[in-house]
Design a protein around this motif. Structure first.
Motif, PDB file in Angstrom:
ATOM      1  N   UNK A 255       9.061   5.213   6.507  1.00  0.00           N
ATOM      2  CA  UNK A 255       9.234   6.232   7.538  1.00  0.00           C
ATOM      3  C   UNK A 255       7.888   6.703   8.096  1.00  0.00           C
ATOM      4  N   UNK A 256       6.831   6.570   7.303  1.00  0.00           N
ATOM      5  CA  UNK A 256       5.485   6.928   7.767  1.00  0.00           C
ATOM      6  C   UNK A 256       4.861   5.823   8.607  1.00  0.00           C
ATOM      7  N   UNK A 257       5.533   4.663   8.676  1.00  0.00           N
ATOM      8  CA  UNK A 257       4.996   3.546   9.442  1.00  0.00           C
ATOM      9  C   UNK A 257       4.153   2.583   8.629  1.00  0.00           C
ATOM     10  N   UNK A 258       4.189   2.705   7.298  1.00  0.00           N
ATOM     11  CA  UNK A 258       3.364   1.849   6.427  1.00  0.00           C
ATOM     12  C   UNK A 258       4.133   0.609   5.965  1.00  0.00           C
ATOM     13  N   UNK A 259       4.747  -0.100   6.914  1.00  0.00           N
ATOM     14  CA  UNK A 259       5.557  -1.266   6.557  1.00  0.00           C
ATOM     15  C   UNK A 259       4.688  -2.415   6.036  1.00  0.00           C
ATOM     16  N   UNK A 260       3.456  -2.511   6.514  1.00  0.00           N
ATOM     17  CA  UNK A 260       2.559  -3.593   6.070  1.00  0.00           C
ATOM     18  C   UNK A 260       2.336  -3.547   4.560  1.00  0.00           C
ATOM     19  N   UNK A 261       2.287  -2.346   4.008  1.00  0.00           N
ATOM     20  CA  UNK A 261       2.105  -2.192   2.560  1.00  0.00           C
ATOM     21  C   UNK A 261       3.306  -2.763   1.816  1.00  0.00           C
ATOM     22  N   UNK A 262       4.500  -2.554   2.369  1.00  0.00           N
ATOM     23  CA  UNK A 262       5.726  -3.067   1.752  1.00  0.00           C
ATOM     24  C   UNK A 262       5.775  -4.586   1.860  1.00  0.00           C
ATOM     25  N   UNK A 263       5.323  -5.113   3.000  1.00  0.00           N
ATOM     26  CA  UNK A 263       5.263  -6.565   3.180  1.00  0.00           C
ATOM     27  C   UNK A 263       4.334  -7.200   2.140  1.00  0.00           C
ATOM     28  N   UNK A 264       3.250  -6.522   1.821  1.00  0.00           N
ATOM     29  CA  UNK A 264       2.327  -7.043   0.796  1.00  0.00           C
ATOM     30  C   UNK A 264       3.034  -7.186  -0.546  1.00  0.00           C
ATOM     31  N   UNK A 265       3.877  -6.198  -0.889  1.00  0.00           N
ATOM     32  CA  UNK A 265       4.656  -6.287  -2.119  1.00  0.00           C
ATOM     33  C   UNK A 265       5.684  -7.409  -2.031  1.00  0.00           C
ATOM     34  N   UNK A 266       6.285  -7.593  -0.861  1.00  0.00           N
ATOM     35  CA  UNK A 266       7.247  -8.684  -0.672  1.00  0.00           C
ATOM     36  C   UNK A 266       6.572 -10.020  -0.958  1.00  0.00           C
ATOM     37  N   UNK A 267       5.371 -10.204  -0.436  1.00  0.00           N
ATOM     38  CA  UNK A 267       4.637 -11.467  -0.640  1.00  0.00           C
ATOM     39  C   UNK A 267       4.377 -11.711  -2.126  1.00  0.00           C
TER      40      UNK A 267
END
Length: 322
Positions: A255-267
């Protein structure tokens, strides 16, 4: 609440009857009655004449009482509606959206009679699994709402892999695997009014303690359970408590717009990258090598002629090299 307080006081060490009566401020009769109720529900409570009572083991139940015991999230999972059986937790959750259920409300079922996959095919939901739908109310577009499938996949994988040592990986876009077999599916649906996202329903089905004989023969080649693969029966309520906490943390970042951080965990947790896959683009099957995921959540594949293609949605099947 009395039973929750009893368990809290005896789950780590013995507590005498007098200690419990003093801490809980209840009568001896009420204490004994609630201890009997807990035992009948499957809680194994041992008694020592000198030391008192101690919780030895907890039953594998997913009723709100047990899920809420020790829950550390701020709001996720604080409002639970539990059913022994429903057609689908997503369908049931829509009724609570209409009744203005708050964000973080969860619908849980012991059994589904008409659970669905992203392709709207039925998926078996025998007892022993975790079947639930989260009700979310993010202020996002439809496109942004679709990213919650990625957020949820990461939260489940982190829960099982990091907290319970289950060697699980994420398969783009919405499955979790042990080896090459599915143990979890995610179904994200937006509830809209006049093109505005009113709520997002995130349906989760995890095959945890399902017995192998309860898996239909026709899907045994593609599906498995945590219990079968690890030879361990995990406590489902404990999994849910950890998941609610981890999901809430990731969801707040989303919700804060930090989707890139979540993508890093996905990788980090991906079972897709590095594999030969069959994907579908504009209705055509494409066999290629999965090489990564974009910061927007699209799958990147490399075709045999060296071209890179982006797949934004659809089915992905991991296949053997051809």
């Amino acid at each position: 609440m009395i039973r929750q307080h009893i368990l809290k006081n005896i789950e780590k060490e013995y507590a005498t009857e007098s200690e419990l009566l003093k801490k809980l401020e209840i009568s001896e009769e009420k204490l004994i009655k609630n201890l009997e109720i807990l035992k009948e529900a499957g809680y194994k409570i041992v008694h020592d004449n000198d030391k008192g009572y101690k919780l030895e083991s907890t039953p594998d139940i997913i009723e709100p009482f047990e899920v809420g015991r020790g829950l550390n999230s701020k709001y996720m999972g604080h409002n639970i509606h539990f059913y022994e059986e429903v057609e689908s937790t997503n369908s049931t959750a829509k009724k609570f959206v209409e009744d203005n259920a708050p964000e973080g409300t969860v619908v849980i079922a012991e059994h589904q009679t008409a659970g669905r996959t992203r392709k709207h095919a039925e998926w078996v939901s025998p007892e022993g699994g975790i079947y639930m739908t989260l009700i979310l109310r993010p202020d996002v577009s439809l496109f942004e709402a679709s990213k919650l499938t990625i957020v949820t996949g990461v939260a489940i994988a982190k829960t099982l892999y990091d907290e319970f040592n289950v060697n699980v990986g994420i398969k783009w876009p919405n499955d979790l695997l042990i080896g090459n077999k599915k143990i979890c599916g995610i179904l994200t649906e937006a509830v809209t009014q006049k093109d505005k996202v009113e709520a997002v329903l995130v349906g989760v089905g995890i095959d945890v303690n399902i017995n192998e004989e309860d898996i239909p023969n026709e899907i045994k080649n593609i599906a498995t359970t945590v219990k079968k693969e690890t030879n361990i029966e995990l406590n489902r309520a404990a999994i849910m408590r950890e998941f609610f906490k981890i999901f809430e943390e990731l969801y707040e970042e989303f919700k804060k717009g930090n989707f890139k951080q979540i993508i890093s965990e996905w990788r980090r947790l991906s079972s897709t990258t590095g594999n030969r896959v069959k994907v579908y683009k504009k209705g055509k099957a494409l066999i290629a090598d999965a090489v990564g995921i974009t910061n927007m959540g699209a799958l990147i594949v490399e075709t045999d002629d060296g071209k890179l293609e982006k797949i934004t949605s659809g089915e992905c099947i991991i296949i053997d090299d051809e």
